[in-house]
Design a protein around this motif. Structure first.
Motif, PDB file in Angstrom:
ATOM      1  N   GLU A  39       0.888  -1.173   0.187  1.00  0.00           N
ATOM      2  CA  GLU A  39       0.042   0.128  -0.010  1.00  0.00           C
ATOM      3  C   GLU A  39       0.805   1.368  -0.065  1.00  0.00           C
ATOM      4  O   GLU A  39       0.330   2.306   0.239  1.00  0.00           O
ATOM      5  N   PRO A  68       3.207  -6.227  -5.479  1.00  0.00           N
ATOM      6  CA  PRO A  68       1.992  -5.175  -5.407  1.00  0.00           C
ATOM      7  C   PRO A  68       2.437  -3.516  -5.399  1.00  0.00           C
ATOM      8  O   PRO A  68       1.666  -2.890  -6.029  1.00  0.00           O
ATOM      9  N   ALA A  69       3.676  -3.446  -4.834  1.00  0.00           N
ATOM     10  CA  ALA A  69       4.075  -1.978  -4.943  1.00  0.00           C
ATOM     11  C   ALA A  69       4.431  -1.578  -6.370  1.00  0.00           C
ATOM     12  O   ALA A  69       3.957  -0.423  -6.626  1.00  0.00           O
ATOM     13  N   GLU A  71       2.892  -3.089  -9.229  1.00  0.00           N
ATOM     14  CA  GLU A  71       1.629  -2.973  -9.587  1.00  0.00           C
ATOM     15  C   GLU A  71       0.919  -1.613  -9.336  1.00  0.00           C
ATOM     16  O   GLU A  71       0.240  -0.931 -10.273  1.00  0.00           O
ATOM     17  N   HIS A  72       1.186  -1.014  -7.973  1.00  0.00           N
ATOM     18  CA  HIS A  72       0.231   0.284  -7.700  1.00  0.00           C
ATOM     19  C   HIS A  72       1.393   1.518  -8.293  1.00  0.00           C
ATOM     20  O   HIS A  72       0.807   2.617  -8.302  1.00  0.00           O
ATOM     21  N   TYR A  74       4.206   2.489  -7.117  1.00  0.00           N
ATOM     22  CA  TYR A  74       4.509   3.272  -5.982  1.00  0.00           C
ATOM     23  C   TYR A  74       6.274   3.459  -5.975  1.00  0.00           C
ATOM     24  O   TYR A  74       7.071   2.512  -5.477  1.00  0.00           O
ATOM     25  N   GLU A 101       3.741  -7.212 -13.310  1.00  0.00           N
ATOM     26  CA  GLU A 101       2.610  -6.486 -12.855  1.00  0.00           C
ATOM     27  C   GLU A 101       2.681  -4.840 -13.169  1.00  0.00           C
ATOM     28  O   GLU A 101       1.551  -4.273 -13.108  1.00  0.00           O
ATOM     29  N   TYR A 105      -0.667  -4.002 -15.055  1.00  0.00           N
ATOM     30  CA  TYR A 105      -1.632  -3.158 -14.224  1.00  0.00           C
ATOM     31  C   TYR A 105      -1.486  -1.642 -14.358  1.00  0.00           C
ATOM     32  O   TYR A 105      -2.266  -0.874 -13.959  1.00  0.00           O
ATOM     33  N   GLY A 106      -0.077  -1.425 -14.891  1.00  0.00           N
ATOM     34  CA  GLY A 106       0.132   0.037 -14.985  1.00  0.00           C
ATOM     35  C   GLY A 106      -0.388   0.848 -16.379  1.00  0.00           C
ATOM     36  O   GLY A 106      -1.078   0.262 -16.906  1.00  0.00           O
ATOM     37  N   TYR A 112       5.059   4.731 -13.657  1.00  0.00           N
ATOM     38  CA  TYR A 112       5.321   3.365 -14.009  1.00  0.00           C
ATOM     39  C   TYR A 112       6.682   3.141 -14.739  1.00  0.00           C
ATOM     40  O   TYR A 112       7.305   2.147 -14.746  1.00  0.00           O
TER      41      TYR A 112
END
Length: 156
Positions: A39, A68-69, A71-72, A74, A101, A105-106, A112
């Motif tokens: 997150e 996931p970092a 993917e988001h 960050y 990812e 997802y980006g 990204y």
């Protein structure tokens, strides 16, 4: 976990200082370390890294915090996890790496692009194929992420 999921940095700090296990997982297989990384909660992530975070720990999808970092998008979190030594080529259960990812997802935007460049600079292998047999380059081309394609080709 409760402090981390509630973004209660001071509470997380107090609990960690009192000896809370940063790797203890809840019923969703999240730990304070994994959730903070996923997150982009960099203050809490930094505390977990200083207090024994297991860099090989995985979430319910078999992914490290780096996946996931990425993917988001960050960027700072990705860099922090790379610097800590998280495996940039770890493959999760859906057969994706952090690089996959970030692309799938980006949206190809600057953040990204920075994530992809950081992963590549840290040794991410763009030739790893996902569960469908696709490379990062193929996925970037397929989704029209021109700048990402250029970054990938520049690291070949």
């Amino acid at each position: 976990m409760a402090a981390t999921k509630n973004r209660a940095t001071a509470a997380a700090q107090a609990l960690i200082a009192a000896g809370a296990d940063v790797n203890a997982k809840d019923d969703l297989e999240d730990s304070a370390y994994l959730y903070a990384g996923a997150e982009g909660l960099d203050d809490i992530l930094e505390m977990t890294l200083r207090n024994g975070a297991d860099l090989r720990s995985t979430n319910r999808y078999g992914g490290t915090a780096l996946i996931p970092a990425s993917e988001h998008g960050y960027v700072a979190t990705v860099r922090m996890l790379i610097e800590a030594g998280v495996d940039v080529n770890h493959i999760n259960n859906p057969r994706w790496t952090a690089l996959h990812e970030a692309i799938v997802y980006g949206d190809g935007s600057e953040r990204y692009q920075r994530v992809v460049a950081a992963l590549l600079d840290a040794g991410a292998d763009p030739s790893i194929r996902d569960g469908s047999g696709r490379t990062a380059l193929y996925n970037a081309q397929r989704s029209g992420q021109i700048a990402i394609v250029s970054i990938l080709r520049g690291h070949a």
